[in-house]
Every structure is written in structure tokens, then in C-alpha cells.
Design a protein around this motif. Structure first.
Motif, PDB file in Angstrom:
ATOM      1  N   ASP A   5     -11.587   4.356   1.102  1.00 39.20           N
ATOM      2  CA  ASP A   5      -9.997   4.025   1.597  1.00 39.20           C
ATOM      3  C   ASP A   5      -9.566   3.070   0.367  1.00 39.20           C
ATOM      4  O   ASP A   5      -8.353   3.275   0.300  1.00 39.20           O
ATOM      5  N   ARG A  14      -0.722  12.581  -1.470  1.00 41.76           N
ATOM      6  CA  ARG A  14       0.592  12.289  -1.133  1.00 41.76           C
ATOM      7  C   ARG A  14       1.638  13.458  -0.671  1.00 41.76           C
ATOM      8  O   ARG A  14       2.187  13.372   0.377  1.00 41.76           O
ATOM      9  N   ARG A  38       8.289   6.780   7.114  1.00 37.81           N
ATOM     10  CA  ARG A  38       6.988   6.956   6.748  1.00 37.81           C
ATOM     11  C   ARG A  38       6.723   8.082   5.418  1.00 37.81           C
ATOM     12  O   ARG A  38       5.955   7.726   4.387  1.00 37.81           O
ATOM     13  N   ARG A  41       6.968   5.540   2.392  1.00 38.20           N
ATOM     14  CA  ARG A  41       5.761   4.857   2.325  1.00 38.20           C
ATOM     15  C   ARG A  41       4.645   5.779   1.689  1.00 38.20           C
ATOM     16  O   ARG A  41       3.807   5.275   1.014  1.00 38.20           O
ATOM     17  N   ALA A  45       2.505   4.993  -1.662  1.00 37.28           N
ATOM     18  CA  ALA A  45       1.265   4.540  -1.566  1.00 37.28           C
ATOM     19  C   ALA A  45       0.433   4.764  -2.626  1.00 37.28           C
ATOM     20  O   ALA A  45       0.657   5.640  -3.337  1.00 37.28           O
ATOM     21  N   ARG A  46      -0.661   3.937  -2.883  1.00 36.19           N
ATOM     22  CA  ARG A  46      -1.432   3.970  -3.909  1.00 36.19           C
ATOM     23  C   ARG A  46      -3.083   4.593  -3.484  1.00 36.19           C
ATOM     24  O   ARG A  46      -3.657   4.916  -4.323  1.00 36.19           O
ATOM     25  N   THR A  47      -3.420   4.236  -2.289  1.00 41.83           N
ATOM     26  CA  THR A  47      -4.642   4.166  -1.945  1.00 41.83           C
ATOM     27  C   THR A  47      -5.003   5.340  -0.796  1.00 41.83           C
ATOM     28  O   THR A  47      -4.049   5.387   0.006  1.00 41.83           O
ATOM     29  N   GLU A  50      -3.806   3.601   2.535  1.00 38.54           N
ATOM     30  CA  GLU A  50      -2.440   3.453   2.628  1.00 38.54           C
ATOM     31  C   GLU A  50      -1.747   4.845   3.336  1.00 38.54           C
ATOM     32  O   GLU A  50      -1.036   4.793   4.070  1.00 38.54           O
ATOM     33  N   SER A  53      -3.177   5.571   6.953  1.00 39.31           N
ATOM     34  CA  SER A  53      -2.333   4.610   7.933  1.00 39.31           C
ATOM     35  C   SER A  53      -1.189   5.062   8.559  1.00 39.31           C
ATOM     36  O   SER A  53      -0.671   4.850   9.686  1.00 39.31           O
TER      37      SER A  53
END
Length: 183
Positions: A5, A14, A38, A41, A45-47, A50, A53
Motif C-alpha cells: 500500500d 494509474r 475519481r 484523483r 495518486a502516488r501510492t 491511493e 481507495s
């Protein structure tokens, strides 16, 4: 938080999440506004946490052949064929219709503008500056960019799915009205 995570996500991760969100939009699980939020986002996101989720409340993708819902909802599928009509949600007909909807107003308006220019040139008995080029050029360029981006993003299929959903809603509404009249 387990070790994965906290790991950094790659561009391919991504893109995979973006594809899953697109499928959820086409299935009707997300509305356009939520999809857009979404998607933004997802690309920010970097991880992995993220990214995960963003998909937490969406069911996993199950091929139609293995889905238990596929047999129960085969008649009401937004992507499947309509009674008496061929399946046009995936195919050339969808793309041709989307292109026609996009491009058809262009030659019609350009024709009107050129006729106005020709009539004014005739009435003035002089060949006037060809100003319709200022309408045709920029608009044509915008349409060309819109065509390329729309085709690469799968816009024809998305529009066809939405059109089919609207037809189904109208049919259901008509059926409800008929049922109320019978009572």
C-alpha cells in the motif's frame, strides 16, 4: 498498512485504474461527475493505497460468460442487442453515427455562410473578401481535434451506451404508464 500500500504506483497502474473507472461509468455504477473526480484523483495518486481507495466500492470486473448476473439480466442489458435491432453498441455503425453527429452541422453551416457571401458579392457587383474561411477554418480545426480525441477515448461507444440507456428508460416509463392505465 501493508508494504504494498505504501509503494509508489506506476503510470501503468494509474492507467489500469482509469480503465476500470471507465468501465464502471459505462456500467452505470458511477455518474459522470463522480467518474471525473475519481479519474483526476487516479492520475494524481502516488501510492497503491491511493489507487485502491478509488476502486474500493466497485465490484471486480467479471467477464460476462462467468457472471451470475449475465444470465439474469441478458434481456435488460444496456450494451446488448435490443429486440428486433442488431447490436450496434460495439461496431462501425456506432462510430459512423458519432462522426455524423459531430460533423454534419459543419457543412450545413458552411454552405449557408458561403451562400451569404456569394449573394452579397453578387449584390455589390464585386468579388468580396472570402470571409467564410474564418468560420470554416477554426471550426474545422476544432472538429478535427475533437474527432481524434473522441475516437482515441472511446467516445462513440460511450455515447451509444448512454443513448441505449435513455431508450430503455423511456421504454420502462411507457410500460409503467400503460400499466397505470390498465389499472
Amino acid at each position: 498498512m501493508n508494504g504494498r500500500d505504501g509503494m509508489r504506483a506506476a503510470d501503468a497502474d494509474r492507467a489500469a485504474v482509469a480503465d476500470r473507472l471507465r468501465v464502471a461509468l459505462e456500467e452505470g455504477r458511477l455518474d459522470l461527475h463522480e467518474y471525473d473526480e475519481r479519474l483526476q484523483r487516479a492520475y494524481a495518486a502516488r501510492t497503491y493505497a491511493e489507487l485502491e481507495s478509488l476502486l474500493g466500492d466497485l465490484p471486480p470486473v467479471t467477464p460476462a460468460q462467468r457472471s451470475t448476473l449475465a444470465t439474469a439480466s441478458a434481456g435488460a442489458s444496456a450494451v446488448g442487442p435490443v429486440a428486433g435491432q442488431p447490436d450496434q453498441v460495439s461496431g462501425r455503425g456506432v462510430t459512423a453515427r458519432w462522426l455524423a453527429d459531430l460533423w454534419l452541422p459543419y457543412p450545413q453551416v458552411i454552405l449557408v455562410v458561403v451562400i451569404i457571401w456569394a449573394v452579397t458579392s453578387l449584390l455589390s457587383q464585386d468579388l468580396l473578401y472570402f470571409w467564410p474561411a474564418w468560420v470554416a477554418g477554426p471550426w474545422g480545426a476544432v472538429l478535427l481535434v475533437r474527432t481524434v480525441t473522441g475516437l482515441s477515448a472511446g467516445e462513440p461507444r460511450r455515447q451509444a451506451v448512454e443513448r441505449e440507456r435513455k431508450r430503455q428508460r423511456k421504454r420502462a416509463k411507457r410500460e409503467r404508464k400503460r400499466e397505470l392505465r390498465r389499472r
